[in-house]
Design a protein around this motif. Sequence first.
Motif, PDB file in Angstrom:
ATOM      1  N   ILE A   1       0.862  -1.183   0.000  1.00  0.00           N
ATOM      2  CA  ILE A   1       0.000   0.000   0.000  1.00  0.00           C
ATOM      3  C   ILE A   1       0.893   1.226   0.000  1.00  0.00           C
ATOM      4  O   ILE A   1       1.810   1.324   0.823  1.00  0.00           O
ATOM      5  CB  ILE A   1      -0.945   0.028   1.213  1.00  0.00           C
ATOM      6  N   CYS A   2       0.636   2.156  -0.912  1.00  0.00           N
ATOM      7  CA  CYS A   2       1.444   3.371  -1.010  1.00  0.00           C
ATOM      8  C   CYS A   2       0.532   4.537  -1.335  1.00  0.00           C
ATOM      9  O   CYS A   2      -0.279   4.456  -2.261  1.00  0.00           O
ATOM     10  CB  CYS A   2       2.535   3.227  -2.073  1.00  0.00           C
ATOM     11  N   VAL A   3       0.676   5.628  -0.588  1.00  0.00           N
ATOM     12  CA  VAL A   3      -0.119   6.839  -0.800  1.00  0.00           C
ATOM     13  C   VAL A   3       0.674   7.793  -1.677  1.00  0.00           C
ATOM     14  O   VAL A   3       1.859   8.043  -1.428  1.00  0.00           O
ATOM     15  CB  VAL A   3      -0.491   7.501   0.541  1.00  0.00           C
ATOM     16  N   LEU A   4       0.031   8.337  -2.710  1.00  0.00           N
ATOM     17  CA  LEU A   4       0.642   9.264  -3.653  1.00  0.00           C
ATOM     18  C   LEU A   4       0.099  10.663  -3.410  1.00  0.00           C
ATOM     19  O   LEU A   4      -1.092  10.843  -3.119  1.00  0.00           O
ATOM     20  CB  LEU A   4       0.360   8.837  -5.093  1.00  0.00           C
ATOM     21  N   ASP A   5       0.966  11.672  -3.528  1.00  0.00           N
ATOM     22  CA  ASP A   5       0.541  13.050  -3.296  1.00  0.00           C
ATOM     23  C   ASP A   5      -0.132  13.621  -4.537  1.00  0.00           C
ATOM     24  O   ASP A   5      -0.464  12.901  -5.480  1.00  0.00           O
ATOM     25  CB  ASP A   5       1.741  13.895  -2.867  1.00  0.00           C
ATOM     26  N   GLY A   6      -0.327  14.953  -4.571  1.00  0.00           N
ATOM     27  CA  GLY A   6      -1.010  15.586  -5.686  1.00  0.00           C
ATOM     28  C   GLY A   6      -0.264  15.502  -6.996  1.00  0.00           C
ATOM     29  O   GLY A   6      -0.876  15.625  -8.067  1.00  0.00           O
TER      30      GLY A   6
END
Length: 541
Positions: free
Chosen positions: A328-333
Amino acid sequence: MYKLSTANVFHTDCDPCDEPQGPGDDPDMQQEEEWPPFRKVGCFDPYSDDPRLGIQKISLCKYSNKLLVAGTAGQVIVLGLSDECSDHTVDVSVVDLLQDREGFTWKGHDRLEPRLKPAPFPPGFQPQVLVQCIPPASVTAVALHAEWNLMAFGTSHGFGLFDYHRRSAVLARCTLHPNDSLAMEGPLSRVKSLKKSLRQSFRRIRKSRVSGKKRTITVQEANAALAEHEEMAPIQRRIEPRSADDSLSGVVRCLCFADTFLRDGTHHGPTLWAGTNSGSVYAYALEVPGIGSTRGSERGIAGESGACVEAVLGKEIQLMHRAPVVSICVLDGRAKPLPDPYEASQDLSIAPDMSNPHSVLIASEEQLKVFSLPKVSAKTKFKLTAHEGCRVRKVALVVFGSTAQEDYCEHTLVCLTNMGDMHLFSVPGLRPQVRYDCIRKEDISGIASCVFTRNGQGEEQMTVSLKCCIIVANVPSATLHMRFFRFCGQKAHGATLCLRYDKTSGEDSPGAPQRLRAVSQEHQVGFHVYGKCNHFRTDVI
């Protein structure tokens, strides 16, 4: 370079201390009142040591000098780096992951008994906090966020969140399914394999009886089956969803911390993400004192040292195919991964984009999928198993620098499959870019032990002591990578070095293949063109 042992934190038969203990110091002798007073002496052979002391997961924060070590018996230890010897007692906390769940009986091994008296620790990483999971099952996933003083850990029964600064448990979530009978037995139980083999035997007998009966197929049924096949694309394989009551469906596969938008699209804050073996993803919004743009002013607890961390369930995602969640990886704008702890606050990396909507990349064993935040709506996906017939084993986001512009770079998703090949995808579009054959598909241990870094280096275990180097790099760093690769290649024959030459604005950098060939000849590394014209692969001679 450095060796760390966690045996001196517990009472074991293999005591590293050479000083004999008195009868009053041994907890076993305090329980027994027999005569003569026997005590354990000597040390066992390393190959017959207590298996509960085995290390399963580690996580290191290089900026705060914090090390997280998790073991086979559910023990999670937080260690800090020190230059001096120390005699101190390690704080012990117990976290019950079952939350008093009824009808569950742990049949596995017992937990390790911690030392209650001060113990000597040499210079280096010294234990500070010990968290014991109940039941004492093997730890399957860990995550450390030193800037928030939080650590997360998961087992086959659930996951927990612990504040090691305040020495308090924040969260304990049970992920067991009612039919998870194998989770009761642990990895050291002999009943597990017997029950599994008997269950598989009865299933085979039942299927053979059903298939032996002749059944007439009507025209309507044949047309319906043909219509189902026509709906699928000819290049895709049919993937059947997994059963919800499979054994060990509650195993926690991955954990991660992220500062993102979970409750709404205006306020961002700390979050915890957890993925399980049944395709479930849990996202918790965290209330960390002093962290967040408006939390401290609204609640007035930013300066209070006694404030506690709180966790509230924000989102719960269930993948339809129920495949195990690998990463799981969160990506910014800007569709870039969030920086590590302390990197943004200490200006060690570019600050993440908080003005545009974020997204989360969830990689399961069968497909890659990107969801928008905070609504958690699907944006794009790639069914790797349906297209290629393989399963995902390792996933990492790698940074590739441009050869034409020094300040330009791209983030690419690197995926290692169970067939030993490596696939590269664009982010966040998930468009396939290139594929490499890296590890033999028969080398199961090598695939399972492979590790990727953010700069494109990879390492996999070939034997017990030798490792192979797999590097995906760009042209400017080819010289440095080949020097390191030649050193590894002398000890690990058959290693592979993958060099990627990037295109920028559709224009190729002149002379790139000639420079790579010259560098490879200088360092005695074989070179030949592989795949597309802008990708090269080299092998050890």
